[in-house]
Design a protein around this motif. Structure first.
Motif, PDB file in Angstrom:
ATOM      1  N   VAL A  24     -15.119   2.877   2.613  1.00  0.00           N
ATOM      2  CA  VAL A  24     -16.136   3.009   1.570  1.00  0.00           C
ATOM      3  C   VAL A  24     -17.412   2.304   2.015  1.00  0.00           C
ATOM      4  N   ASN A  79      -4.189   7.808  -3.636  1.00  0.00           N
ATOM      5  CA  ASN A  79      -4.870   7.995  -2.346  1.00  0.00           C
ATOM      6  C   ASN A  79      -5.826   9.183  -2.386  1.00  0.00           C
ATOM      7  N   SER A  98     -14.045  -1.480   3.578  1.00  0.00           N
ATOM      8  CA  SER A  98     -15.441  -1.284   3.187  1.00  0.00           C
ATOM      9  C   SER A  98     -16.328  -2.111   4.087  1.00  0.00           C
ATOM     10  N   LEU A 153      -8.974   5.072   3.632  1.00  0.00           N
ATOM     11  CA  LEU A 153     -10.295   5.295   3.047  1.00  0.00           C
ATOM     12  C   LEU A 153     -11.256   4.207   3.511  1.00  0.00           C
ATOM     13  N   TYR A 172      -5.672  -2.939  -1.938  1.00  0.00           N
ATOM     14  CA  TYR A 172      -5.210  -1.697  -1.323  1.00  0.00           C
ATOM     15  C   TYR A 172      -5.345  -1.786   0.196  1.00  0.00           C
ATOM     16  N   ILE A 194      -7.500   0.713   2.395  1.00  0.00           N
ATOM     17  CA  ILE A 194      -8.913   0.878   2.056  1.00  0.00           C
ATOM     18  C   ILE A 194      -9.723  -0.232   2.712  1.00  0.00           C
ATOM     19  N   PRO A 254      -7.203   5.148  -6.176  1.00  0.00           N
ATOM     20  CA  PRO A 254      -6.459   4.552  -5.067  1.00  0.00           C
ATOM     21  C   PRO A 254      -4.945   4.637  -5.203  1.00  0.00           C
ATOM     22  N   PHE A 312     -12.831   7.132  -7.723  1.00  0.00           N
ATOM     23  CA  PHE A 312     -11.791   6.742  -6.781  1.00  0.00           C
ATOM     24  C   PHE A 312     -10.456   6.659  -7.524  1.00  0.00           C
ATOM     25  N   LEU A 372     -11.856  -0.311  -7.288  1.00  0.00           N
ATOM     26  CA  LEU A 372     -12.092  -0.991  -6.016  1.00  0.00           C
ATOM     27  C   LEU A 372     -13.023  -2.194  -6.148  1.00  0.00           C
ATOM     28  N   HIS A 402      -9.583  -4.077   1.856  1.00  0.00           N
ATOM     29  CA  HIS A 402      -9.558  -4.314   0.417  1.00  0.00           C
ATOM     30  C   HIS A 402      -8.475  -5.334   0.084  1.00  0.00           C
ATOM     31  N   SER A 418       0.839  -1.193   0.000  1.00  0.00           N
ATOM     32  CA  SER A 418       0.000   0.000   0.000  1.00  0.00           C
ATOM     33  C   SER A 418       0.872   1.238   0.000  1.00  0.00           C
TER      34      SER A 418
END
Length: 439
Positions: free
Chosen positions: A132, A115, A323, A130, A318, A321, A112, A110, A299, A315, A4
């Motif tokens: 999401v 960033n 979610s 992030l 990433y 990230i 990524p 987005f 994503l 994620h 990342s």
């Protein structure tokens, strides 16, 4: 998992700021925050509140365009005549956690690798981490004629704040005829809600003494009534009690409100046939998908939802990230109860990522669906990944596989204030994050 981008340490954070609205920010502004949360619904507010309770020194922004915030599990109760619609709505500005900045705009893309995200009004917002969680898209127009038909001629849906009261009105006025209830292909949020609308309607007609005059039909695109078999005996007792006719692999594709005709595609062996069914009332659940700006982004998984590890909700590509909620790809039931469990997990994992560390908590897929089988009784379905039962209470208190008045009290009286005053305030009652490696 790929490396990342470099993550800013907490010691480099900017100072905490009060709530600020997007109108205070120039449209060309470019801003950086430790945490950016996309979505100000249940998942976004709860996660932000949990993070800020743990660390007030982070800079955190919530990006969401909505003026209003809704307690969506209450819409089934609105349609059933138990709640008034107003109790399910509050102003978004009143729910933004103290110390968070509210950017009242929508996300257009987005990025990524850099960033950053770009908003529809031209703001470039960069982040260290992030999150999401913009929810799920309701595809009303995927059913021919539905947008034009809703709210009149007996066509309604509890999946809308505007139309749930019309469900209540139709049920109160109906004394005979045919009532259709539909369920589209998965995934949908609150997969039990389509049949809950049917049960609450039937209990109303039963009490009014008119149920025997009404042809109740449930049309489900799926092959079973409910995906976890342990709850089926109780549900089938109510199907038989209400004399509801189950139609599986039957998918609503068109509604003609003027003619009061619904068109279904039904599987017949290896072929599919179209069947027209007349109705006096139809409760429609729209097909659902990931929001367009998610499904077309870097994503997205193949199914369009944010591609996450189902345990850590990080994620898969990433590392900075995460979610949760309806927009993520984890194969759990998309319910508010799932979000309530996910939010603290994402909060601690995102804070770990902010320090350049690996996730520290994991998610077992918990979700809950309080199935309102009649007014005053609920079958409290609680389960995780693979359909494993995950009850919150001992069976001597609440046996979730059986209809219970105590479960109704939970749904009717306890959960709404827990939502407004607990979950959205970062209070993690009964949902403390499970640490990886802990028993």
């Amino acid at each position: 998992m790929t490396d990342s981008p470099k993550i800013t340490k907490l010691s480099e954070t900017i100072s905490v700021f009060p709530q600020i609205h997007t109108e205070d920010i120039p449209s060309s502004a470019s801003s950086r925050y430790n945490i950016v949360v996309v979505g100000g619904g249940s998942a976004g507010i709860a996660t932000a509140a949990s993070m800020l309770k743990r660390n007030r020194n982070i800079s955190l922004a919530i990006v969401d365009p909505s003026d209003n915030h809704y307690y969506q599990p209450g819409w089934t109760m609105v349609g059933g005549g138990i709640f008034s619609p107003e109790v399910t709505r509050r102003k978004e500005k009143d729910l933004i956690p103290h110390g968070a900045l509210w950017i009242q705009s929508s996300v257009s893309s987005f990025n990524p690798e850099s960033n950053s995200i770009l908003t529809s009004d031209g703001q470039e917002i960069t982040y260290d981490v992030l999150i999401v969680c913009p929810g799920i898209k309701l595809n009303w127009s995927a059913i021919d004629g539905l947008p034009e038909a809703l709210g009149k001629n007996g066509v309604t849906s509890n999946y809308s704040y505007d139309f749930a009261p019309y469900t209540c009105r139709l049920v109160n006025e109906m004394t005979s005829g045919r009532a259709l209830f539909t369920q589209p292909p998965m995934p949908i949020k609150c997969a039990g809600a389509p049949q809950k609308a049917m049960y609450l309607s039937c209990t109303k007609w039963e009490r009014a003494g008119v149920l025997n005059n009404i042809d109740v039909q449930f049309h489900n695109n799926g092959a079973v009534l409910f995906g976890v078999s342990e709850y089926m005996p109780a549900l089938m007792q109510y199907i038989e009690r209400y004399n509801a006719h189950l139609n599986f692999t039957s998918n609503l594709v068109a509604v003609d409100g003027e003619r009061k005709v619904a068109t279904f595609e039904q599987k017949d062996g290896d072929s599919t046939k179209r069947v027209e069914v007349e109705f006096d009332m139809i409760h429609v659940v729209p097909p659902q998908s990931a929001p367009d700006f998610v499904s077309t982004s870097p994503l997205a998984a193949e199914n369009g939802f944010v591609d996450v590890d189902p345990a850590t909700l990080q994620h898969v590509k990433y590392e900075n990230i995460f979610s949760l909620g309806d927009a993520c790809s984890a194969p759990n039931a998309k319910t508010m109860a799932a979000v309530r469990k996910q939010a603290p997990i994402v909060a601690v994992n995102a804070l770990a990522a902010l320090e350049g560390k690996s996730p520290v908590a994991d998610y077992d897929g918990y979700g809950s669906c309080p199935l309102t089988v009649e007014r005053g009784k609920v079958v409290l379905a609680e389960f995780g990944y693979g359909g494993k039962l995950l009850p919150s209470f001992p069976t001597w208190l609440i046996d979730g596989t059986k209809p219970s008045r105590l479960s109704w009290l939970l749904k009717d009286t306890i959960l709404p204030p827990v939502y407004w005053h607990g979950m959205l305030k970062g209070r993690e009652w009964m949902v403390k994050p499970h640490l990886i490696g802990a028993d």
